[in-house]
Every structure is written in structure tokens, then in C-alpha cells.
Design an enzyme around this catalytic site. Structure first.
Site, short mmCIF file in Angstrom:
data_model
loop_
_atom_site.label_atom_id
_atom_site.label_comp_id
_atom_site.label_asym_id
_atom_site.label_seq_id
_atom_site.Cartn_x
_atom_site.Cartn_y
_atom_site.Cartn_z
N CYS A 7 0.86 -1.18 0.00
CA CYS A 7 0.00 0.00 0.00
C CYS A 7 0.90 1.23 0.00
O CYS A 7 2.06 1.15 -0.42
CB CYS A 7 -0.99 -0.01 1.16
N THR A 8 0.41 2.33 0.46
CA THR A 8 1.17 3.57 0.41
C THR A 8 2.15 3.69 1.57
O THR A 8 3.36 3.74 1.37
CB THR A 8 0.22 4.79 0.37
N GLY A 9 1.64 3.73 2.78
CA GLY A 9 2.49 4.00 3.94
C GLY A 9 2.81 2.81 4.82
O GLY A 9 3.58 2.92 5.76
N THR A 11 0.98 1.37 7.03
CA THR A 11 0.48 1.49 8.41
C THR A 11 -0.99 1.12 8.53
O THR A 11 -1.50 1.00 9.64
CB THR A 11 0.65 2.94 8.95
N CYS A 12 -1.67 0.94 7.39
CA CYS A 12 -3.11 0.65 7.43
C CYS A 12 -3.43 -0.62 6.63
O CYS A 12 -3.48 -1.71 7.18
CB CYS A 12 -3.93 1.81 6.87
N ARG A 13 -3.64 -0.45 5.34
CA ARG A 13 -4.17 -1.54 4.51
C ARG A 13 -3.24 -2.73 4.38
O ARG A 13 -3.67 -3.87 4.61
CB ARG A 13 -4.53 -1.02 3.11
N ASP A 115 -8.25 3.72 0.90
CA ASP A 115 -7.42 4.06 2.05
C ASP A 115 -8.27 4.65 3.18
O ASP A 115 -8.89 5.69 3.00
CB ASP A 115 -6.35 5.06 1.62
#
Length: 145
Positions: A7-9, A11-13, A115
Site C-alpha cells: 500500500c502507500t504507507g 500502516t493501514c491496509r 485508504d
């Protein structure tokens, strides 16, 4: 099989997806190794507090998660790279065109995993449910290989 969720960061997905898929894989006795990374991760960041709370519904603990940036070593050792969006896939394709899919694409579903960053716990719980539903289909597909 080595699976990388992106994902992007990170920290989530992707950490939610990795943790959920690890649980599913253990339950189904799938021979997989799972990692997650972000295209723009801040190395060492924790999972977001909302992601940690959302995962409790699945009896999954994200407290020990530390974000990592995607790198050539992770790409090289992965047999399957599952991104959260088509945009993530476009970034990954030049490095791994033969093994990169969006999670929904691989699960034969439409759309992206949106997101939840900046949202409330309910947004993260919705995201977790979307992830879980897609990951069940991924597990079915891998079990059939």
C-alpha cells in the site's frame, strides 16, 4: 509461496491484509510466507491506532507491526505481489510485471481497497471487512494451485 502486500504507507491496509491473510493461512494450513510494505513508508512507523482497533474484531494483533519501504529484495523474493489499488500496481509493474496484481483483481472482484487513513475506526472496520472478503477468495485460489 511468498506473498507481499503493498500500500502507500504500510500502516493501514497492507499490514491489515498481511495479518488477516496470515490468520486465514494458518487456519487453512496454506504454505505461505507473508510480508507487507509501502511505496512511501516511513521505516519503523507503527500500525495506525485505528487499524489496531479494527483488527481486534478478527483476533489479530498489529501492535508489533513496523512499517517498511518496498525494496528490490522484497520484490525479488516475492512470488505474488498484491497491491491495494490500481495506482499502486502501476508503480510496481515495471519491477515485477509477471507477479503483480491488485488484491481485488487477484480475488476476481472489482475496484480497489480504499485508504481509510485519516478516517475513524468505523472506516478502518469497513476496510478490514473488504480486505477479509477479498483475502478469503485469494486463499481459495492459492489452495487450488
Amino acid at each position: 509461496m511468498n506473498i507481499l502486500f503493498v500500500c502507500t504507507g504500510n500502516t493501514c491496509r497492507s499490514p491489515m491484509a498481511a495479518a488477516l491473510f496470515n490468520k486465514i493461512a494458518v487456519e487453512r494450513n496454506l504454505d505461505v510466507r507473508i510480508e507487507s510494505a509501502g511505496l512511501f513508508a516511513n521505516e519503523g512507523d507503527s500500525a495506525s491506532p485505528e487499524a489496531i482497533v479494527a483488527m481486534k474484531k478478527y483476533d489479530v494483533d498489529l501492535l508489533s507491526h513496523h512499517a517498511q519501504m518496498i525494496d528490490s529484495e522484497l520484490i525479488e523474493k516475492s512470488d505474488l505481489i498484491l497491491t491495494m489499488t490500481a495506482a499502486h500496481k502501476m508503480v510496481m509493474m515495471p519491477s515485477a510485471p509477471d507477479k503483480t496484481y491488485t488484491l481485488c483483481e487477484y480475488a476476481e472482484l472489482d475496484g480497489d481497497i480504499e485508504d481509510p487513513y485519516g478516517g475513524d475506526v468505523e472506516d478502518y472496520e469497513i476496510c478490514a471487512e473488504e480486505l477479509y472478503n477479498a483475502l478469503i477468495k485469494v486463499a481459495d485460489k492459492i489452495a487450488d494451485l
